[in-house]
Design a protein around this motif. Sequence first.
Motif, PDB file in Angstrom:
ATOM      1  N   PRO A 124       0.812  -1.225   0.000  1.00 45.74           N
ATOM      2  CA  PRO A 124       0.000   0.000   0.000  1.00 45.74           C
ATOM      3  C   PRO A 124       0.845   1.275   0.000  1.00 45.74           C
ATOM      4  O   PRO A 124       0.468   2.263  -0.628  1.00 45.74           O
ATOM      5  N   ILE A 125       1.985   1.248   0.706  1.00 42.94           N
ATOM      6  CA  ILE A 125       2.860   2.415   0.692  1.00 42.94           C
ATOM      7  C   ILE A 125       3.547   2.541  -0.668  1.00 42.94           C
ATOM      8  O   ILE A 125       3.604   3.635  -1.252  1.00 42.94           O
ATOM      9  N   ARG A 126       4.054   1.441  -1.175  1.00 44.07           N
ATOM     10  CA  ARG A 126       4.751   1.469  -2.467  1.00 44.07           C
ATOM     11  C   ARG A 126       3.855   2.008  -3.574  1.00 44.07           C
ATOM     12  O   ARG A 126       4.329   2.734  -4.469  1.00 44.07           O
ATOM     13  N   ASP A 127       2.569   1.689  -3.521  1.00 41.63           N
ATOM     14  CA  ASP A 127       1.633   2.154  -4.541  1.00 41.63           C
ATOM     15  C   ASP A 127       1.521   3.672  -4.589  1.00 41.63           C
ATOM     16  O   ASP A 127       1.046   4.231  -5.589  1.00 41.63           O
ATOM     17  N   ARG A 128       1.935   4.340  -3.513  1.00 43.32           N
ATOM     18  CA  ARG A 128       1.791   5.792  -3.442  1.00 43.32           C
ATOM     19  C   ARG A 128       3.102   6.532  -3.723  1.00 43.32           C
ATOM     20  O   ARG A 128       3.126   7.760  -3.728  1.00 43.32           O
ATOM     21  N   LEU A 129       4.185   5.807  -3.949  1.00 43.67           N
ATOM     22  CA  LEU A 129       5.494   6.421  -4.103  1.00 43.67           C
ATOM     23  C   LEU A 129       5.794   6.809  -5.547  1.00 43.67           C
ATOM     24  O   LEU A 129       5.409   6.111  -6.477  1.00 43.67           O
ATOM     25  N   GLY A 130       6.523   7.923  -5.699  1.00 40.02           N
ATOM     26  CA  GLY A 130       7.035   8.308  -7.003  1.00 40.02           C
ATOM     27  C   GLY A 130       8.319   7.552  -7.301  1.00 40.02           C
ATOM     28  O   GLY A 130       8.862   6.839  -6.446  1.00 40.02           O
ATOM     29  N   PRO A 131       8.869   7.708  -8.504  1.00 40.65           N
ATOM     30  CA  PRO A 131      10.036   6.929  -8.928  1.00 40.65           C
ATOM     31  C   PRO A 131      11.308   7.248  -8.154  1.00 40.65           C
ATOM     32  O   PRO A 131      12.222   6.417  -8.097  1.00 40.65           O
ATOM     33  N   ASP A 132      11.391   8.427  -7.537  1.00 40.39           N
ATOM     34  CA  ASP A 132      12.608   8.817  -6.827  1.00 40.39           C
ATOM     35  C   ASP A 132      12.430   8.828  -5.309  1.00 40.39           C
ATOM     36  O   ASP A 132      13.259   9.389  -4.593  1.00 40.39           O
ATOM     37  N   ALA A 133      11.360   8.227  -4.823  1.00 44.88           N
ATOM     38  CA  ALA A 133      11.113   8.193  -3.380  1.00 44.88           C
ATOM     39  C   ALA A 133      12.072   7.223  -2.694  1.00 44.88           C
ATOM     40  O   ALA A 133      12.614   6.302  -3.315  1.00 44.88           O
ATOM     41  N   ARG A 134      12.267   7.431  -1.415  1.00 46.29           N
ATOM     42  CA  ARG A 134      13.040   6.506  -0.592  1.00 46.29           C
ATOM     43  C   ARG A 134      12.131   5.965   0.514  1.00 46.29           C
ATOM     44  O   ARG A 134      11.455   6.733   1.206  1.00 46.29           O
ATOM     45  N   TYR A 135      12.112   4.650   0.671  1.00 43.90           N
ATOM     46  CA  TYR A 135      11.225   3.991   1.625  1.00 43.90           C
ATOM     47  C   TYR A 135      12.065   3.097   2.524  1.00 43.90           C
ATOM     48  O   TYR A 135      12.557   2.056   2.098  1.00 43.90           O
ATOM     49  N   LEU A 136      12.225   3.518   3.787  1.00 46.80           N
ATOM     50  CA  LEU A 136      13.002   2.779   4.777  1.00 46.80           C
ATOM     51  C   LEU A 136      12.058   2.096   5.743  1.00 46.80           C
ATOM     52  O   LEU A 136      11.187   2.750   6.342  1.00 46.80           O
ATOM     53  N   ALA A 137      12.201   0.779   5.899  1.00 48.59           N
ATOM     54  CA  ALA A 137      11.351   0.006   6.801  1.00 48.59           C
ATOM     55  C   ALA A 137      12.198  -0.539   7.942  1.00 48.59           C
ATOM     56  O   ALA A 137      13.143  -1.283   7.718  1.00 48.59           O
TER      57      ALA A 137
END
Length: 210
Positions: A59-72
Amino acid sequence: MARPDHTVFLKRSFTKMDQLATPFLTGRRLCRQLAQVVPQGTNGVVVELGAGPGVLAEPIRDRLGPDARYLAIEIDEELVAHLRRHKPWLEAVQGDVADLEQILDDAGIGRVDAFVSTLPWAVFPQALRTKVMDVIARRLAPDGAMSMIITWMALPNRVRDLRALLDEHFDEVVETATEWRNPPPARTFLCRRPLPRFRPLDGEGTRSTG
């Protein structure tokens, strides 16, 4: 047949109940609600606290742009291994939320655009809650936001204390209606605009995307 995320979480919840607090995974409807704190198409930095087996990842990935950074961030080593194996696109880090400041520094992250949390805040000692919330409020961008889940298993006095802590850190705290179909029933808090005393000085905490 149980999905891999559910299987690994159920196994770990019974061996690490002190860390995970519940054998239940957040339901899909509530996951989508929590993820809405992430602006659609953002190319900013998103940090998830208590990633578990990754039910919020898509669900988070679906909202990200191509240059976003997602740290879990996840404390349990087997769940981190599961994330890296099944979601290799995710930047999964093993660590204790008590060390959030150091984890962000080590990752080269200053400002964060959105925090998303499924941590069991209501069972944390007050000192730990305050320590972590201070870091979140300092690192969050002025126009950023944080969402967190609170289940109806939490003791009412603990929830009141948590709500008071949020009000001490944020200009706006919105509590959603209870999602009764979630196991167990739960609602979310959406927090916006860290109060001025938590904002870094100019030149501090600049956003890093890697």
